[in-house]
Design a protein around this motif. Structure first.
Motif, PDB file in Angstrom:
ATOM      1  N   VAL A 128       0.922  -1.354  -0.069  1.00 53.33           N
ATOM      2  CA  VAL A 128      -0.070   0.172   0.088  1.00 53.33           C
ATOM      3  C   VAL A 128       0.857   1.120  -0.022  1.00 53.33           C
ATOM      4  CG1 VAL A 128      -1.787   1.258   1.594  1.00 53.33           C
ATOM      5  CG2 VAL A 128      -1.787  -1.199   1.266  1.00 53.33           C
ATOM      6  N   ASP A 129       0.717   1.981  -0.851  1.00 51.92           N
ATOM      7  CA  ASP A 129       1.624   3.166  -1.114  1.00 51.92           C
ATOM      8  C   ASP A 129       0.526   4.581  -0.806  1.00 51.92           C
ATOM      9  OD1 ASP A 129       4.009   2.256  -1.942  1.00 51.92           O
ATOM     10  OD2 ASP A 129       3.356   2.035  -4.074  1.00 51.92           O
ATOM     11  N   VAL A 130      -0.684   4.202  -0.786  1.00 52.75           N
ATOM     12  CA  VAL A 130      -1.580   5.392  -0.477  1.00 52.75           C
ATOM     13  C   VAL A 130      -2.410   4.765   0.743  1.00 52.75           C
ATOM     14  CG1 VAL A 130      -3.339   7.169  -1.046  1.00 52.75           C
ATOM     15  CG2 VAL A 130      -1.159   6.612  -2.640  1.00 52.75           C
ATOM     16  N   PHE A 131      -2.492   5.377   1.814  1.00 52.18           N
ATOM     17  CA  PHE A 131      -3.318   4.765   2.773  1.00 52.18           C
ATOM     18  C   PHE A 131      -4.541   6.069   3.022  1.00 52.18           C
ATOM     19  CE2 PHE A 131      -5.354   3.688   6.646  1.00 52.18           C
ATOM     20  CZ  PHE A 131      -5.351   2.293   6.770  1.00 52.18           C
ATOM     21  N   VAL A 132      -5.791   5.778   3.120  1.00 50.84           N
ATOM     22  CA  VAL A 132      -6.476   6.970   3.268  1.00 50.84           C
ATOM     23  C   VAL A 132      -7.272   6.327   4.669  1.00 50.84           C
ATOM     24  CG1 VAL A 132      -8.481   8.527   2.603  1.00 50.84           C
ATOM     25  CG2 VAL A 132      -6.912   7.501   1.140  1.00 50.84           C
ATOM     26  N   ALA A 133      -7.057   7.234   5.652  1.00 43.91           N
ATOM     27  CA  ALA A 133      -7.627   6.821   7.049  1.00 43.91           C
ATOM     28  C   ALA A 133      -8.848   7.633   7.305  1.00 43.91           C
ATOM     29  CB  ALA A 133      -6.938   7.008   8.300  1.00 43.91           C
ATOM     30  N   ASN A 134     -10.170   6.652   6.613  1.00 42.49           N
ATOM     31  CA  ASN A 134     -11.356   7.549   6.466  1.00 42.49           C
ATOM     32  C   ASN A 134     -12.312   7.011   7.341  1.00 42.49           C
ATOM     33  OD1 ASN A 134     -13.838   8.713   4.935  1.00 42.49           O
ATOM     34  ND2 ASN A 134     -14.317   6.622   5.092  1.00 42.49           N
ATOM     35  N   ALA A 135     -12.411   5.899   8.146  1.00 38.01           N
ATOM     36  CA  ALA A 135     -13.429   5.500   9.042  1.00 38.01           C
ATOM     37  C   ALA A 135     -13.405   6.268  10.364  1.00 38.01           C
ATOM     38  CB  ALA A 135     -12.857   4.100   9.399  1.00 38.01           C
ATOM     39  N   GLY A 183      10.191  10.659   1.911  1.00 39.16           N
ATOM     40  CA  GLY A 183       9.482  10.285   0.735  1.00 39.16           C
ATOM     41  C   GLY A 183       8.040   9.942   1.033  1.00 39.16           C
ATOM     42  N   VAL A 184       7.683  10.030   2.504  1.00 38.84           N
ATOM     43  CA  VAL A 184       6.161   9.793   2.695  1.00 38.84           C
ATOM     44  C   VAL A 184       5.641  11.341   3.410  1.00 38.84           C
ATOM     45  CG1 VAL A 184       4.805   8.300   4.078  1.00 38.84           C
ATOM     46  CG2 VAL A 184       7.062   7.417   2.975  1.00 38.84           C
ATOM     47  N   THR A 185       4.559  11.577   3.023  1.00 41.88           N
ATOM     48  CA  THR A 185       3.981  12.639   3.304  1.00 41.88           C
ATOM     49  C   THR A 185       2.494  12.381   4.374  1.00 41.88           C
ATOM     50  OG1 THR A 185       2.593  12.945   1.454  1.00 41.88           O
ATOM     51  CG2 THR A 185       4.671  14.184   1.687  1.00 41.88           C
ATOM     52  N   ALA A 186       2.243  13.187   4.953  1.00 43.48           N
ATOM     53  CA  ALA A 186       1.127  12.944   6.041  1.00 43.48           C
ATOM     54  C   ALA A 186       0.429  14.211   5.938  1.00 43.48           C
ATOM     55  CB  ALA A 186       1.450  12.569   7.438  1.00 43.48           C
ATOM     56  N   ASN A 187      -0.977  13.999   5.476  1.00 44.34           N
ATOM     57  CA  ASN A 187      -1.815  15.078   5.568  1.00 44.34           C
ATOM     58  C   ASN A 187      -3.476  14.998   6.055  1.00 44.34           C
ATOM     59  OD1 ASN A 187      -0.349  17.346   4.396  1.00 44.34           O
ATOM     60  ND2 ASN A 187       0.110  15.621   3.090  1.00 44.34           N
ATOM     61  N   ARG A 215       0.712   3.391  12.114  1.00 44.26           N
ATOM     62  CA  ARG A 215       1.758   2.568  12.784  1.00 44.26           C
ATOM     63  C   ARG A 215       1.893   1.342  11.816  1.00 44.26           C
ATOM     64  NH1 ARG A 215       1.050  -0.256  18.698  1.00 44.26           N
ATOM     65  NH2 ARG A 215      -0.378  -1.488  17.474  1.00 44.26           N
ATOM     66  N   ALA A 216       0.838   0.809  11.241  1.00 41.68           N
ATOM     67  CA  ALA A 216       0.743  -0.424  10.395  1.00 41.68           C
ATOM     68  C   ALA A 216       1.235   0.100   8.927  1.00 41.68           C
ATOM     69  CB  ALA A 216      -0.417  -1.179  10.721  1.00 41.68           C
ATOM     70  N   ALA A 217       0.555   1.017   8.505  1.00 41.09           N
ATOM     71  CA  ALA A 217       0.743   1.432   7.072  1.00 41.09           C
ATOM     72  C   ALA A 217       2.134   1.894   6.692  1.00 41.09           C
ATOM     73  CB  ALA A 217      -0.511   2.337   6.619  1.00 41.09           C
ATOM     74  N   ILE A 218       2.428   3.103   7.579  1.00 45.08           N
ATOM     75  CA  ILE A 218       3.462   3.736   7.124  1.00 45.08           C
ATOM     76  C   ILE A 218       4.955   3.235   7.003  1.00 45.08           C
ATOM     77  CG2 ILE A 218       4.803   5.948   7.606  1.00 45.08           C
ATOM     78  CD1 ILE A 218       2.252   7.209   8.415  1.00 45.08           C
ATOM     79  N   PRO A 219       5.303   2.252   8.058  1.00 50.18           N
ATOM     80  CA  PRO A 219       6.882   1.732   7.835  1.00 50.18           C
ATOM     81  C   PRO A 219       7.263   1.062   6.470  1.00 50.18           C
ATOM     82  CG  PRO A 219       5.904   1.384  10.117  1.00 50.18           C
ATOM     83  CD  PRO A 219       4.812   1.862   9.193  1.00 50.18           C
ATOM     84  N   PRO A 220       6.237   0.265   5.882  1.00 47.09           N
ATOM     85  CA  PRO A 220       6.379  -0.210   4.546  1.00 47.09           C
ATOM     86  C   PRO A 220       6.593   0.767   3.781  1.00 47.09           C
ATOM     87  CG  PRO A 220       4.864  -1.522   5.678  1.00 47.09           C
ATOM     88  CD  PRO A 220       5.032  -0.449   6.456  1.00 47.09           C
ATOM     89  N   MET A 221       5.997   1.853   3.692  1.00 40.62           N
ATOM     90  CA  MET A 221       6.172   3.070   2.724  1.00 40.62           C
ATOM     91  C   MET A 221       7.548   3.633   2.689  1.00 40.62           C
ATOM     92  SD  MET A 221       2.671   5.236   2.999  1.00 40.62           S
ATOM     93  CE  MET A 221       0.926   4.418   3.127  1.00 40.62           C
ATOM     94  N   VAL A 222       7.913   3.963   4.295  1.00 40.40           N
ATOM     95  CA  VAL A 222       9.426   4.380   4.495  1.00 40.40           C
ATOM     96  C   VAL A 222      10.199   3.483   4.046  1.00 40.40           C
ATOM     97  CG1 VAL A 222      11.005   4.995   6.227  1.00 40.40           C
ATOM     98  CG2 VAL A 222       8.604   5.773   6.482  1.00 40.40           C
ATOM     99  N   GLU A 223      10.329   2.098   3.780  1.00 42.51           N
ATOM    100  CA  GLU A 223      11.173   1.298   3.521  1.00 42.51           C
ATOM    101  C   GLU A 223      11.319   1.446   1.992  1.00 42.51           C
ATOM    102  OE1 GLU A 223      10.466  -2.732   4.530  1.00 42.51           O
ATOM    103  OE2 GLU A 223      10.719  -2.372   6.943  1.00 42.51           O
ATOM    104  N   ARG A 224      10.127   1.643   1.401  1.00 45.76           N
ATOM    105  CA  ARG A 224      10.212   1.818  -0.074  1.00 45.76           C
ATOM    106  C   ARG A 224      10.481   3.241  -0.603  1.00 45.76           C
ATOM    107  NH1 ARG A 224       5.716  -1.460   0.571  1.00 45.76           N
ATOM    108  NH2 ARG A 224       4.247   0.186   0.653  1.00 45.76           N
ATOM    109  N   GLY A 225      10.450   4.208   0.246  1.00 46.44           N
ATOM    110  CA  GLY A 225      10.974   5.476  -0.242  1.00 46.44           C
ATOM    111  C   GLY A 225       9.835   6.396  -0.720  1.00 46.44           C
ATOM    112  N   TRP A 226       8.895   6.004  -0.652  1.00 49.87           N
ATOM    113  CA  TRP A 226       7.510   6.718  -1.191  1.00 49.87           C
ATOM    114  C   TRP A 226       6.002   6.378  -0.445  1.00 49.87           C
ATOM    115  CZ3 TRP A 226       2.639   7.054  -3.319  1.00 49.87           C
ATOM    116  CH2 TRP A 226       2.353   8.348  -4.065  1.00 49.87           C
ATOM    117  N   GLY A 227       5.367   7.363  -0.397  1.00 49.39           N
ATOM    118  CA  GLY A 227       4.098   7.071   0.008  1.00 49.39           C
ATOM    119  C   GLY A 227       3.253   8.120   0.590  1.00 49.39           C
ATOM    120  N   ARG A 228       2.005   8.171   0.731  1.00 46.24           N
ATOM    121  CA  ARG A 228       1.180   9.100   1.030  1.00 46.24           C
ATOM    122  C   ARG A 228       0.163   8.441   2.094  1.00 46.24           C
ATOM    123  NH1 ARG A 228       4.399  11.389  -1.449  1.00 46.24           N
ATOM    124  NH2 ARG A 228       3.939  12.650  -3.290  1.00 46.24           N
TER     125      ARG A 228
END
Length: 235
Positions: free
Chosen positions: A63-70, A156-160, A102-115
């Motif tokens: 998952v490179d884009v995770f939307v926490a909507n719930a 390479g990962v942003t949070a908004n 906590r679950a979604a972002i570490p793999p994004m950081v490892e890959r160097g890109w994520g939202r």
């Protein structure tokens, strides 16, 4: 990409918007029927259960884009609110966002890109009478996103956060029905729309468009922001 609460409302609009833009989309939520009806690949998930969130992330493609909507809202005068309702609002609207990050972002950081995108509310940037617990949780989620953004700034990962005003969703329609049943008023929709200086409810697709932009390379420098979609309500 994966969006929680993706079976209806804003979450479903986001899923459709990303699918139309060519993304591989997964939706997550607690309601199996709505997930199946969405037509998207899906995973059942209680976002308040940290172990379940971790299992869900591990069970889907990267998952490179995770939307926490719930999320959800319980309304009551703040000083009369039951402690259980307070705890529910904090768990559903604040702690769940942290568990997802906590679950979604570490793999994004490892890959160097994520939202990582949290769907907040105008209640994250202003107060609302009779929705104090919800506002407290949404304010907390925004503070967490801003802090997270600083920690991630060189990865390479942003949070908004996207902060919609009253949006035309099944959840809002249910709230309108409750107000009508309790008060007998026939102008409930107009009263909600009046909060928006444009005099209308926000369309879920408007929120989806903002999420798509945040996930694009054009928004690579946008980090730690609260983006209101409210017609100027929070101005």
């Amino acid at each position: 990409m994966l969006v929680t609460g993706g079976g209806s409302g804003i979450g479903l609009a986001i899923a459709r918007g990303f699918a139309d833009a060519g993304h591989d989309v997964w939706v997550a939520g607690r309601n199996r029927a709505s997930l199946e009806a969405s037509g998207f690949a899906h995973v059942e998930l209680d976002v308040c259960d940290g172990a379940a969130v971790e299992r869900a992330i591990a069970s889907v493609p990267p998952v490179d884009v995770f939307v926490a909507n719930a999320g959800g809202a319980v309304t009551a005068p703040l000083l009369k609110m039951a402690p259980a309702d307070w705890d529910q609002m904090i768990a559903l609207n604040l702690t769940s966002v942290w568990l997802c990050a906590r679950a979604a972002i570490p793999p994004m950081v490892e890959r160097g890109w994520g939202r990582f995108i949290a769907i907040g509310s105008t209640a994250a940037i202003k107060g609302y009478a009779y929705a104090g617990a919800y506002a407290a949780a949404k304010h907390g989620a925004l503070g967490m996103v801003r802090s997270l953004a600083l920690e991630l700034a060189r990865t390479g990962v942003t949070a908004n956060a996207i902060c919609p005003g009253y949006t035309d969703t099944p959840m809002l329609r249910e709230a309108m029905d409750r107000v009508t049943a309790k008060t007998g008023r026939t102008d409930t929709e107009a009263s909600f729309a009046k909060a928006n200086p444009m005099g209308r409810l926000i369309a879920p697709e408007e929120v989806a468009a903002a999420a798509l932009w945040l996930a694009s390379d054009a928004a690579a420098g946008v980090n730690g922001q609260a983006i209101p979609i409210d017609g100027g309500e929070s101005a």
